[in-house]
Design a protein around this motif. Structure first.
Motif: not given
Length: 239
Positions: A177-201
């Motif tokens: 994922m990519a975004t040029d809107w920092e608050p949305y980037a933080e939202h994406m990160l917040e959602v994905m950090q707690v999503a099961p079955g993923y690893r942040n690269l």
């Protein structure tokens, strides 16, 4: 509860719930080139949601690493990625017809055959047309950030989105994922950090530098000159 109230409750329960869309259908005027691209390219490279689950090995006529791109806009990045990686296959989804026409026109101009196109809701395509554990990558570049707080529910990146993408990725596959809107980037990160079955690269557990295989758009170059940031996230399916 009165008979009238019971009847109303029954109607409410039976009425299908309206799905909140992450996009707005805009009335876009097509150029002659886009219209020609649509007319000539769609019969060869267009796919329909109504056809349901697809065997993409059969669709492309080969087995190859497969990328699914959500919302390709005018298709510039899709064309660049497909031209740079002819050994890979790309499935692009875009709701706006001018963008679909532009991509198809570009494919024909460049002689590219490793892209197939849907023109509908990408989430519906993932649900109904893509087999589980069949994708190597899912791309979501610069989705609408829905800036206003009351519109945040429209953002495509939500827990249900993360789970749907996880189901469709192979083990080891990556959501980029990519975004040029920092608050949305933080939202994406917040959602994905707690999503099961993923690893942040990302090495720092947050964002990654722009990967070389993500084309830089003209808007990104302009933003870079103005000091604007872009945030990339790479999450790998591990389970």
């Amino acid at each position: 509860m009165s008979d009238t109230q019971e009847h109303q409750a029954g109607q409410d329960a039976a009425r299908p719930q309206r799905t909140i869309k992450s996009f707005v259908m805009r009335a876009g005027r097509m150029t002659e080139g886009q219209q020609r691209g649509l007319e000539q390219g769609w019969p060869k490279y267009g796919l329909a949601l109504e056809d349901g689950l697809r065997d993409f090995d059969q669709v492309f006529g080969r087995q190859a690493p497969r990328t699914f791109e959500i919302g390709f806009g005018m298709g510039h990045s899709t064309l660049e990625m497909a031209a740079a990686a002819p050994e890979q296959d790309f499935i692009g989804v875009e709701v706006h017809k001018p963008g679909v026409g532009a991509l198809l026109s570009g494919m024909q101009a460049q002689g590219l055959t490793n892209i197939r196109v849907y023109s509908c809701d990408a989430l519906e395509v993932l649900r109904h047309c893509v087999a589980d554990a069949s994708l190597d990558r899912v791309l979501l570049f610069f989705p609408d950030p829905w800036h206003k707080k009351r519109h945040h529910k429209r953002r495509i990146v939500q827990p249900a989105f993360a789970e749907l993408v996880r189901q469709k990725l192979k083990i080891g596959g990556v959501l980029h994922m990519a975004t040029d809107w920092e608050p949305y980037a933080e939202h994406m990160l917040e959602v994905m950090q707690v999503a099961p079955g993923y690893r942040n690269l990302a090495q720092d557990g947050r964002f990654v530098p722009r990967p070389d295989d993500r084309p830089m758009t003209k808007f990104e170059r302009r933003g870079e000159r103005l000091g604007h940031g872009v945030w990339d996230l790479l999450f790998q399916r591990i389970d």
